[in-house]
Design a protein around this motif. Structure first.
Motif, PDB file in Angstrom:
ATOM      1  N   ALA A 157       0.825  -1.207   0.000  1.00  0.00           N
ATOM      2  CA  ALA A 157       0.000   0.000   0.000  1.00  0.00           C
ATOM      3  C   ALA A 157       0.857   1.253   0.000  1.00  0.00           C
ATOM      4  O   ALA A 157       0.573   2.219  -0.718  1.00  0.00           O
ATOM      5  N   ASP A 158       1.922   1.252   0.794  1.00  0.00           N
ATOM      6  CA  ASP A 158       2.754   2.441   0.895  1.00  0.00           C
ATOM      7  C   ASP A 158       3.586   2.676  -0.363  1.00  0.00           C
ATOM      8  O   ASP A 158       3.914   3.817  -0.687  1.00  0.00           O
ATOM      9  N   SER A 159       3.929   1.600  -1.063  1.00  0.00           N
ATOM     10  CA  SER A 159       4.807   1.746  -2.235  1.00  0.00           C
ATOM     11  C   SER A 159       4.115   2.452  -3.395  1.00  0.00           C
ATOM     12  O   SER A 159       4.772   3.105  -4.212  1.00  0.00           O
ATOM     13  N   PHE A 160       2.801   2.319  -3.474  1.00  0.00           N
ATOM     14  CA  PHE A 160       2.084   2.920  -4.607  1.00  0.00           C
ATOM     15  C   PHE A 160       1.654   4.333  -4.235  1.00  0.00           C
ATOM     16  O   PHE A 160       0.601   4.546  -3.633  1.00  0.00           O
ATOM     17  N   ASN A 161       2.483   5.295  -4.572  1.00  0.00           N
ATOM     18  CA  ASN A 161       2.149   6.698  -4.349  1.00  0.00           C
ATOM     19  C   ASN A 161       2.819   7.537  -5.425  1.00  0.00           C
ATOM     20  O   ASN A 161       3.663   7.048  -6.185  1.00  0.00           O
ATOM     21  N   ILE A 162       2.449   8.787  -5.489  1.00  0.00           N
ATOM     22  CA  ILE A 162       2.906   9.658  -6.574  1.00  0.00           C
ATOM     23  C   ILE A 162       4.416   9.857  -6.527  1.00  0.00           C
ATOM     24  O   ILE A 162       5.088   9.884  -7.565  1.00  0.00           O
ATOM     25  N   VAL A 177      -4.202  -2.461  -8.434  1.00  0.00           N
ATOM     26  CA  VAL A 177      -5.051  -2.830  -9.579  1.00  0.00           C
ATOM     27  C   VAL A 177      -5.330  -1.607 -10.450  1.00  0.00           C
ATOM     28  O   VAL A 177      -5.256  -1.668 -11.688  1.00  0.00           O
ATOM     29  N   ALA A 178      -5.620  -0.479  -9.797  1.00  0.00           N
ATOM     30  CA  ALA A 178      -5.839   0.763 -10.552  1.00  0.00           C
ATOM     31  C   ALA A 178      -4.564   1.194 -11.269  1.00  0.00           C
ATOM     32  O   ALA A 178      -4.612   1.695 -12.407  1.00  0.00           O
ATOM     33  N   GLY A 179      -3.417   0.997 -10.616  1.00  0.00           N
ATOM     34  CA  GLY A 179      -2.144   1.355 -11.246  1.00  0.00           C
ATOM     35  C   GLY A 179      -1.854   0.522 -12.472  1.00  0.00           C
ATOM     36  O   GLY A 179      -1.384   1.038 -13.505  1.00  0.00           O
ATOM     37  N   VAL A 180      -2.141  -0.770 -12.406  1.00  0.00           N
ATOM     38  CA  VAL A 180      -1.941  -1.648 -13.566  1.00  0.00           C
ATOM     39  C   VAL A 180      -2.904  -1.264 -14.687  1.00  0.00           C
ATOM     40  O   VAL A 180      -2.537  -1.275 -15.877  1.00  0.00           O
ATOM     41  N   ALA A 181      -4.130  -0.894 -14.330  1.00  0.00           N
ATOM     42  CA  ALA A 181      -5.098  -0.448 -15.339  1.00  0.00           C
ATOM     43  C   ALA A 181      -4.596   0.811 -16.040  1.00  0.00           C
ATOM     44  O   ALA A 181      -4.714   0.945 -17.271  1.00  0.00           O
ATOM     45  N   PHE A 182      -4.026   1.749 -15.285  1.00  0.00           N
ATOM     46  CA  PHE A 182      -3.439   2.965 -15.850  1.00  0.00           C
ATOM     47  C   PHE A 182      -2.294   2.604 -16.786  1.00  0.00           C
ATOM     48  O   PHE A 182      -2.136   3.166 -17.887  1.00  0.00           O
ATOM     49  N   TRP A 218      -3.739   1.120 -19.953  1.00  0.00           N
ATOM     50  CA  TRP A 218      -4.445   2.175 -20.700  1.00  0.00           C
ATOM     51  C   TRP A 218      -3.454   3.062 -21.453  1.00  0.00           C
ATOM     52  O   TRP A 218      -3.666   3.383 -22.637  1.00  0.00           O
ATOM     53  N   ALA A 219      -2.371   3.451 -20.802  1.00  0.00           N
ATOM     54  CA  ALA A 219      -1.379   4.333 -21.433  1.00  0.00           C
ATOM     55  C   ALA A 219      -0.696   3.642 -22.615  1.00  0.00           C
ATOM     56  O   ALA A 219      -0.479   4.246 -23.675  1.00  0.00           O
ATOM     57  N   ILE A 220      -0.380   2.348 -22.446  1.00  0.00           N
ATOM     58  CA  ILE A 220       0.287   1.611 -23.535  1.00  0.00           C
ATOM     59  C   ILE A 220      -0.651   1.462 -24.735  1.00  0.00           C
ATOM     60  O   ILE A 220      -0.244   1.645 -25.890  1.00  0.00           O
ATOM     61  N   VAL A 221      -1.912   1.131 -24.467  1.00  0.00           N
ATOM     62  CA  VAL A 221      -2.889   0.980 -25.558  1.00  0.00           C
ATOM     63  C   VAL A 221      -3.106   2.319 -26.253  1.00  0.00           C
ATOM     64  O   VAL A 221      -3.171   2.389 -27.494  1.00  0.00           O
ATOM     65  N   LYS A 222      -3.195   3.378 -25.500  1.00  0.00           N
ATOM     66  CA  LYS A 222      -3.435   4.705 -26.066  1.00  0.00           C
ATOM     67  C   LYS A 222      -2.255   5.161 -26.933  1.00  0.00           C
ATOM     68  O   LYS A 222      -2.435   5.854 -27.936  1.00  0.00           O
ATOM     69  N   PHE A 269       8.636   1.126 -12.004  1.00  0.00           N
ATOM     70  CA  PHE A 269       8.632   0.614 -13.378  1.00  0.00           C
ATOM     71  C   PHE A 269       7.367   1.051 -14.122  1.00  0.00           C
ATOM     72  O   PHE A 269       7.422   1.475 -15.279  1.00  0.00           O
ATOM     73  N   ILE A 270       6.213   0.946 -13.454  1.00  0.00           N
ATOM     74  CA  ILE A 270       4.962   1.406 -14.066  1.00  0.00           C
ATOM     75  C   ILE A 270       5.057   2.888 -14.413  1.00  0.00           C
ATOM     76  O   ILE A 270       4.634   3.321 -15.495  1.00  0.00           O
ATOM     77  N   GLY A 271       5.630   3.686 -13.495  1.00  0.00           N
ATOM     78  CA  GLY A 271       5.788   5.114 -13.755  1.00  0.00           C
ATOM     79  C   GLY A 271       6.656   5.395 -14.961  1.00  0.00           C
ATOM     80  O   GLY A 271       6.369   6.301 -15.765  1.00  0.00           O
ATOM     81  N   ILE A 272       7.735   4.622 -15.131  1.00  0.00           N
ATOM     82  CA  ILE A 272       8.641   4.808 -16.278  1.00  0.00           C
ATOM     83  C   ILE A 272       7.919   4.514 -17.594  1.00  0.00           C
ATOM     84  O   ILE A 272       7.983   5.293 -18.555  1.00  0.00           O
ATOM     85  N   ILE A 273       7.226   3.376 -17.642  1.00  0.00           N
ATOM     86  CA  ILE A 273       6.573   2.959 -18.885  1.00  0.00           C
ATOM     87  C   ILE A 273       5.418   3.890 -19.247  1.00  0.00           C
ATOM     88  O   ILE A 273       5.249   4.269 -20.416  1.00  0.00           O
ATOM     89  N   VAL A 274       4.623   4.268 -18.254  1.00  0.00           N
ATOM     90  CA  VAL A 274       3.502   5.179 -18.535  1.00  0.00           C
ATOM     91  C   VAL A 274       4.013   6.528 -19.031  1.00  0.00           C
ATOM     92  O   VAL A 274       3.471   7.105 -19.981  1.00  0.00           O
ATOM     93  N   SER A 275       5.072   7.032 -18.415  1.00  0.00           N
ATOM     94  CA  SER A 275       5.632   8.312 -18.852  1.00  0.00           C
ATOM     95  C   SER A 275       6.236   8.205 -20.239  1.00  0.00           C
ATOM     96  O   SER A 275       6.149   9.136 -21.049  1.00  0.00           O
ATOM     97  N   SER A 276       6.851   7.055 -20.535  1.00  0.00           N
ATOM     98  CA  SER A 276       7.394   6.830 -21.877  1.00  0.00           C
ATOM     99  C   SER A 276       6.275   6.803 -22.917  1.00  0.00           C
ATOM    100  O   SER A 276       6.394   7.368 -24.008  1.00  0.00           O
ATOM    101  N   SER A 277       5.165   6.174 -22.569  1.00  0.00           N
ATOM    102  CA  SER A 277       4.015   6.141 -23.489  1.00  0.00           C
ATOM    103  C   SER A 277       3.436   7.533 -23.707  1.00  0.00           C
ATOM    104  O   SER A 277       2.981   7.871 -24.805  1.00  0.00           O
ATOM    105  N   SER A 278       3.474   8.361 -22.666  1.00  0.00           N
ATOM    106  CA  SER A 278       2.948   9.721 -22.806  1.00  0.00           C
ATOM    107  C   SER A 278       3.756  10.534 -23.805  1.00  0.00           C
ATOM    108  O   SER A 278       3.241  11.477 -24.424  1.00  0.00           O
TER     109      SER A 278
END
Length: 590
Positions: free
Chosen positions: A57-62, A212-217, A220-224, A295-304
């Motif tokens: 829980a603590d690891s998933f933050n902005i 789960v919401a983070g994985v959905a994000f 979503w970013a990769i598909v977009k 890792f999720i943050g890196i990939i989502v930002s790369s997709s952006s």
């Protein structure tokens, strides 16, 4: 009339007093209450999976989402920055387990742990130091949580962004932003009400919903973007020594991000059912959880970068862009993800700030404050400090807060050295609540000069580099040294403390490893309540005398370890031959 007024004031003051053990002296009332005493078995409800859920829980933050951004901007490739996260959080997990074991073994919080190394009254400065920082960070993190609320409302009510601003420009904020901040702040208040041993349920819910919401994000970013973007193909720009120092700074930023949690882990670990419950669960979950979020943050930002032509590292900014021209389904998706980030901020604020501040304030004024009251004071300070002004008027403010946190390494260094290298795991629990001059933790008028000397030495090694970190010109050597800030502070303070204790030995130590935390049950700390002082020191006993057969005396025979201990209840036992050492002078009576 004057007497009547005084009596009314006295009655009000008495009503404000929190629960504490009967029979305590005025001095002891400044050292203990229900929330400061060792956790009794009934409240030791945190098992290994609770710690796993807590750290997931603590690891998933902005902040964790964006931690690799500065490393990649600083010249590292994505995999090098991710490697730094793995190494940094693995090291941080080791420090967490070192401090957390003390709490998990003796079931005491940080303000009590620190008394052994800084003195009964000397401990108040490290405690105040951490409480003040927790209050400031509570306000800052709540402001970020307010940004999540703004995004949630905007995804449902599109006109929210056009709410008329009725606040003056000098206020530093707008009506919309203040309303969002206040909503987040107000919704956080119920979470502060629950006791720490029950708040684990919040982290369990967060551990399931937020990732789960983070994985959905992530999906979503990769598909977009129809792919993962160019950042993962971008080579490192830094070369040679610049590359090496960039990686060092990346590792240290991960550790510094954990500086507060390293110190305050006993606040949670003390609720562990067994010491090992707080070991592997933390040692493994921390690096894995934080590395996955990064890792999720890196990939989502790369997709952006593919979608908008530039990388957007802040997930809230990226979600704001997703709202432009979005249909109802996409708006609902933004709402759910924004809600997940708001829940993440709430959990992080509770874990790192409100519980820490509440526990610390309990130690600062234990007669009238408990963790709940301290947590609400922390929330009030977070509101009153107007965090939007701090963030908007000074670009160096968050840098200052982050840099200042590394000085907690000096406190951690002294605590670890005292427990592991000087005392070899031995603590006399009742003495940690004693204000009597002959207590082994009273030292010089309640202050331990060795602890403070080591603490200051750990600060001095970093002070010049710290000045440079907040924008002042300093020699390059000081900058390089400061790049290793946490290690420098920790190693210098712990080494100095150990050396001083070798030169000038202290009481209540052992020549061999000897943790006696398994004997901690319902400890009474009132003078003479149990473990009666028979001129031989303090015993550690159960209220009903079950464990009264074991007493620890500091004036026992040096050769045989003989000593006298008194059991609780009606049982009084004479100490016979037992474990004892010259430096420890303890006897274990049966």
């Amino acid at each position: 009339m004057e007497k009547i007024k005084r009596s009314k004031v006295a009655r009000v003051v008495d009503k404000l007093a929190v629960e504490s053990e009967p029979g305590l002296t005025n001095a002891q009332l400044m050292l203990t209450n229900y929330d400061l005493k060792p956790v009794e078995p009934e409240r030791r409800q945190w098992g290994p999976w609770n710690f796993v859920g807590f750290w997931i829980a603590d690891s998933f933050n902005i902040n964790t989402w964006m931690i690799s951004s500065s490393m990649i901007v600083g010249g590292l490739s994505w995999w090098q920055s991710w490697l730094c996260v793995w190494i940094g959080y693995t090291i941080a997990a080791c420090f967490i387990c070192l401090t957390g074991r003390i709490g998990a073994t003796y079931h005491i919080s940080f303000p009590v742990v620190v008394r052994a190394s800084f003195g009964i009254w000397g401990s108040l400065w490290p405690v105040f130091n951490r409480a003040a920082m927790a209050c400031i960070w509570y306000g800052v993190q709540s402001w970020i949580g307010g940004e999540c609320v703004t995004l949630m409302i905007s995804s449902i009510w599109t006109k929210y962004n056009n709410v008329p601003n009725s606040l003056p420009a000098s206020s530093g904020t707008t009506t919309r932003d203040f309303v969002s901040f206040f909503l987040f702040w107000a919704c956080s208040l119920p979470a502060i009400w629950f006791p720490v041993h029950k708040i684990r349920h919040l982290f369990t819910v967060k551990a399931f919903f937020v990732p789960v919401a983070g994985v959905a994000f992530f999906i979503w970013a990769i598909v977009k973007a129809h792919g993962i973007g160019p950042i993962v193909h971008q080579p490192a720009r830094a070369k040679g020594s610049a590359l090496g120092w960039a990686m060092v700074k990346g590792i240290m930023s991960s550790i510094a991000n954990f500086a507060t949690l390293i110190v305050n882990d006993p606040d949670f670990a003390r609720f562990a059912a067994k010491p090992r419950d707080a070991l592997w669960s933390q040692l493994i979950t921390i690096p894995v959880g934080f590395a996955i979020t990064s890792f999720i943050g890196i990939i989502v930002s790369s997709s952006s970068n593919v979608i908008y032509g530039e990388p957007i590292w802040n997930p809230l900014d990226l979600l704001t862009n997703f709202l432009k021209g979005a249909d109802s389904g996409e708006r609902f998706g933004v709402f759910i993800i924004a809600f997940a980030f708001a829940l993440a901020q709430l959990g992080t604020n509770i874990a790192a700030n409100s519980v820490s501040a509440g526990t610390d304030m309990t130690a600062l004024l234990p007669r009238y404050l408990n963790i709940r009251r301290g947590g609400y004071i922390c929330a009030a300070v977070g509101l009153a400090m107007c965090p939007w002004n701090l963030l908007s008027t000074s670009n160096n403010f968050t840098t200052y807060l982050s840099a200042y946190s590394v000085f907690l390494s000096s406190i951690a260094g002294v605590i670890v050295s005292d427990y592991y290298f000087v005392r070899h795991g031995y603590l006399n629990i009742r003495s940690l609540y004693s204000a009597q001059p002959h207590s082994p933790y009273y030292f010089w008028f309640g202050f331990h000069w060795r602890g403070y000397t080591a603490y200051i030495a750990g600060i001095l090694i970093n002070i010049v580099g710290f000045v440079g970190a907040i924008g002042r010109p300093v020699p390059i050597g000081a900058t390089y040294l400061y790049n290793l800030n946490f290690f420098c502070g920790f190693i210098v303070s712990s080494g100095t403390y150990w050396l001083l204790c070798k030169i000038s030995p202290i009481e209540a130590t052992s020549d061999h490893w000897m943790e006696v935390g398994d004997e901690i049950r319902n400890v009474s700390v009132a003078y003479g309540a149990d473990g009666e002082e028979n001129g031989d020191g303090y015993g550690q006993y159960d209220d009903d005398g079950v464990l009264g057969r074991r007493g620890y005396g500091f004036k026992g025979d040096e050769e045989s370890g003989n000593g006298n201990g008194s059991g609780g209840g009606s049982g009084v036992y004479d100490g016979g031959p037992g474990r004892g050492t010259t430096s420890m002078k303890i006897g274990t009576g049966f």
